[in-house]
Motif scaffolding. Structure first.
Motif, mmCIF file in Angstrom:
data_model
loop_
_atom_site.group_PDB
_atom_site.id
_atom_site.type_symbol
_atom_site.label_atom_id
_atom_site.label_comp_id
_atom_site.label_asym_id
_atom_site.label_seq_id
_atom_site.Cartn_x
_atom_site.Cartn_y
_atom_site.Cartn_z
ATOM 1 N N GLU A 34 0.836 -1.208 0.000
ATOM 2 C CA GLU A 34 0.000 0.000 0.000
ATOM 3 C C GLU A 34 0.872 1.259 0.000
ATOM 4 O O GLU A 34 0.538 2.244 -0.662
ATOM 5 N N THR A 35 1.966 1.221 0.740
ATOM 6 C CA THR A 35 2.887 2.354 0.754
ATOM 7 C C THR A 35 3.467 2.572 -0.633
ATOM 8 O O THR A 35 3.467 3.688 -1.154
ATOM 9 N N LEU A 36 3.954 1.500 -1.230
ATOM 10 C CA LEU A 36 4.526 1.603 -2.575
ATOM 11 C C LEU A 36 3.491 2.087 -3.580
ATOM 12 O O LEU A 36 3.758 2.993 -4.377
ATOM 13 N N SER A 37 2.323 1.504 -3.550
ATOM 14 C CA SER A 37 1.265 1.875 -4.491
ATOM 15 C C SER A 37 0.878 3.347 -4.323
ATOM 16 O O SER A 37 0.743 4.079 -5.308
ATOM 17 N N GLY A 38 0.712 3.774 -3.090
ATOM 18 C CA GLY A 38 0.351 5.174 -2.834
ATOM 19 C C GLY A 38 1.433 6.144 -3.280
ATOM 20 O O GLY A 38 1.132 7.212 -3.836
ATOM 21 N N CYS A 39 2.681 5.788 -3.056
ATOM 22 C CA CYS A 39 3.791 6.644 -3.491
ATOM 23 C C CYS A 39 3.840 6.733 -5.008
ATOM 24 O O CYS A 39 4.042 7.814 -5.572
ATOM 25 N N ILE A 40 3.634 5.607 -5.670
ATOM 26 C CA ILE A 40 3.614 5.618 -7.135
ATOM 27 C C ILE A 40 2.477 6.499 -7.633
ATOM 28 O O ILE A 40 2.668 7.338 -8.528
ATOM 29 N N GLU A 41 1.286 6.342 -7.070
ATOM 30 C CA GLU A 41 0.132 7.152 -7.479
ATOM 31 C C GLU A 41 0.420 8.644 -7.318
ATOM 32 O O GLU A 41 0.126 9.442 -8.211
ATOM 33 N N ALA A 42 0.972 9.013 -6.173
ATOM 34 C CA ALA A 42 1.265 10.424 -5.918
ATOM 35 C C ALA A 42 2.288 10.958 -6.909
ATOM 36 O O ALA A 42 2.140 12.066 -7.439
ATOM 37 N N MET A 43 3.310 10.171 -7.161
ATOM 38 C CA MET A 43 4.355 10.639 -8.074
ATOM 39 C C MET A 43 3.866 10.686 -9.509
ATOM 40 O O MET A 43 4.263 11.569 -10.273
ATOM 41 N N LEU A 44 2.986 9.777 -9.887
ATOM 42 C CA LEU A 44 2.419 9.836 -11.230
ATOM 43 C C LEU A 44 1.503 11.037 -11.388
ATOM 44 O O LEU A 44 1.475 11.665 -12.448
ATOM 45 N N LYS A 45 0.765 11.364 -10.351
ATOM 46 C CA LYS A 45 -0.123 12.532 -10.414
ATOM 47 C C LYS A 45 0.690 13.813 -10.614
ATOM 48 O O LYS A 45 0.226 14.759 -11.238
ATOM 49 N N HIS A 46 1.890 13.834 -10.093
ATOM 50 C CA HIS A 46 2.768 15.003 -10.189
ATOM 51 C C HIS A 46 4.023 14.634 -10.978
ATOM 52 O O HIS A 46 5.140 14.997 -10.625
ATOM 53 N N ARG A 47 3.825 13.896 -12.040
ATOM 54 C CA ARG A 47 4.916 13.278 -12.795
ATOM 55 C C ARG A 47 5.970 14.279 -13.259
ATOM 56 O O ARG A 47 7.169 14.031 -13.109
ATOM 57 N N LYS A 48 5.559 15.392 -13.805
ATOM 58 C CA LYS A 48 6.534 16.342 -14.358
ATOM 59 C C LYS A 48 7.366 16.988 -13.244
ATOM 60 O O LYS A 48 8.578 17.143 -13.380
ATOM 61 N N ALA A 49 6.742 17.330 -12.144
ATOM 62 C CA ALA A 49 7.485 17.906 -11.011
ATOM 63 C C ALA A 49 8.424 16.861 -10.407
ATOM 64 O O ALA A 49 9.560 17.173 -10.042
ATOM 65 N N MET A 50 7.972 15.628 -10.320
ATOM 66 C CA MET A 50 8.821 14.567 -9.782
ATOM 67 C C MET A 50 9.993 14.273 -10.719
ATOM 68 O O MET A 50 11.108 14.025 -10.264
ATOM 69 N N ALA A 51 9.744 14.349 -12.018
ATOM 70 C CA ALA A 51 10.835 14.154 -12.982
ATOM 71 C C ALA A 51 11.903 15.223 -12.785
ATOM 72 O O ALA A 51 13.099 14.946 -12.895
#
Length: 173
Positions: free
Chosen positions: A75-92
């Protein structure tokens, strides 16, 4: 109108930071691309660091919320992935642009590192030994680092593949 200008500044800054790097993009350049004067830009943001913080904060807040509600490593991994995908360009920007790491951005980067450490602790589970902590760090990296490398892969497909890979890392002996 002020909110619209602020949003245009953030969108423009993110585009410029992504194409030119954080360090290379100037406040003057951001103002010119938005179509406002440099003093008007400073009315909205005191510095380039403040712009970066405004770009990164929504992702950090969402990642922080994941840490609060996550119950299992998956759940931690999945939630972190979701959050980073939602803000993909900023995370990149954080994952690919070394110029964001400087003395002036130390506070922002400390927040990011705090999230990484908390996620790793949650993924490792209660009372982990050093090997479990290593695997947790590897799983977090496997789940999040590739996000910036695949900008054209649909979110759901990328999420599922990243989660599959990260959980495989956790299951190895």
């Amino acid at each position: 109108m002020s909110g619209d200008t602020r949003a245009r500044i953030l969108d423009t800054a993110l585009d410029l930071f992504s194409t030119r790097t954080y360090k290379a993009a100037s406040m003057r350049e951001i103002a010119e691309h938005v179509g406002i004067t440099k003093p008007s830009l400073y009315h909205h943001f005191r510095s380039k660091t403040e712009i970066l913080n405004s770009l990164i904060s929504p992702a950090i807040e969402q990642l922080d919320a994941v840490m609060t509600r996550a119950l299992t490593p998956e759940e931690t991994l999945s939630g972190c992935i979701e959050a980073m995908l939602k803000h993909r360009k900023a995370m990149a920007l954080l994952l690919r642009d070394v110029s964001v790491y400087s003395d002036e951005t130390a506070e922002i980067m400390a927040r990011v590192m705090g999230i990484v450490e908390r996620a790793t602790e949650l993924i490792a589970g209660p009372k982990p030994d050093w090997r479990q902590r290593v695997r947790a760090a590897q799983a977090f990296a496997a789940a999040t680092d590739p996000i910036s490398m695949f900008p054209n892969v649909p979110d759901k497909e990328l999420h599922d593949e990243l989660l599959r890979g990260a959980t495989a890392v956790l299951k190895r002996n």
